[in-house]
Design an enzyme around this catalytic site. Sequence first.
Site, PDB file in Angstrom:
ATOM      1  N   CYS A  11       0.847  -1.191   0.000  1.00  0.00           N
ATOM      2  CA  CYS A  11       0.000   0.000   0.000  1.00  0.00           C
ATOM      3  C   CYS A  11       0.884   1.243   0.000  1.00  0.00           C
ATOM      4  O   CYS A  11       1.797   1.359   0.818  1.00  0.00           O
ATOM      5  CB  CYS A  11      -0.905  -0.006   1.231  1.00  0.00           C
ATOM      6  N   CYS A  25       0.277   3.174   3.651  1.00  0.00           N
ATOM      7  CA  CYS A  25       0.710   2.643   4.956  1.00  0.00           C
ATOM      8  C   CYS A  25       1.735   1.523   4.868  1.00  0.00           C
ATOM      9  O   CYS A  25       2.161   1.003   5.885  1.00  0.00           O
ATOM     10  CB  CYS A  25      -0.494   2.179   5.764  1.00  0.00           C
ATOM     11  N   CYS A  33      -8.368  -5.702  -9.920  1.00  0.00           N
ATOM     12  CA  CYS A  33      -7.932  -4.663 -10.856  1.00  0.00           C
ATOM     13  C   CYS A  33      -7.494  -3.468 -10.004  1.00  0.00           C
ATOM     14  O   CYS A  33      -8.325  -2.742  -9.468  1.00  0.00           O
ATOM     15  CB  CYS A  33      -9.116  -4.323 -11.746  1.00  0.00           C
ATOM     16  N   CYS A  82      -5.489   1.302   6.393  1.00  0.00           N
ATOM     17  CA  CYS A  82      -5.596   2.767   6.272  1.00  0.00           C
ATOM     18  C   CYS A  82      -6.777   3.222   5.421  1.00  0.00           C
ATOM     19  O   CYS A  82      -6.917   4.407   5.159  1.00  0.00           O
ATOM     20  CB  CYS A  82      -4.290   3.343   5.725  1.00  0.00           C
ATOM     21  N   CYS A  91      -7.515  -0.920   1.476  1.00  0.00           N
ATOM     22  CA  CYS A  91      -6.510  -1.391   2.420  1.00  0.00           C
ATOM     23  C   CYS A  91      -7.159  -1.553   3.795  1.00  0.00           C
ATOM     24  O   CYS A  91      -7.846  -0.650   4.270  1.00  0.00           O
ATOM     25  CB  CYS A  91      -5.347  -0.407   2.492  1.00  0.00           C
TER      26      CYS A  91
END
Length: 180
Positions: free
Chosen positions: A88, A91, A167, A147, A144
């Site tokens: 990510c 984070c 995707c 976060c 995510c």
Amino acid sequence: MSRFLVRLSTVVSKGATGKSVLPQKRIFAGIRLISSSTGLQSLTRYDQSTDWQRKLSPEQYVVTREKGTEVPFSGIYLNHNEVGMYHCVCCDSPLFSSEAKYDAGAGWPSFCEAHGTWEKDESHANIVRRPDNSLGSTGTEVICKHCDAHLGHVFEDGPDPTGQRFCINSVALNFKPREK
């Protein structure tokens, strides 16, 4: 359970600011404390006071924090074939392994499963699925778990054995090569 809630409210109140000392509306949702005060923060999520506009590029901010989508076929990781892990951008949580990446021809990096998935059980993966009706039809948004960054969408038209196509926007990811 009541002792836990008392202890939880004690821990939270120690981090309270002047504004949060005033009476406020609190709702317990599992272990996550949701408060109308800006002084209280989630105990299980990324720091909500993070200045995402300062931390991220404008394109990363629009995609991850405002649920935008990058231009198809423009992402840096679309044709990326190095072995490693995609994290990510907000984070740094590991999200997708390069071993799950494939070319779906859709214009965005595609993965058949999230890192941490075991036999369709995503409880140890760092992603969460949410219903998304923003495009006029029902879809599934991928965010995510740590976060709440918008990553992309998942579709049920992927290859075997999972049948899934995650995707994902390249700007929502950072790649870390596998150490040799």
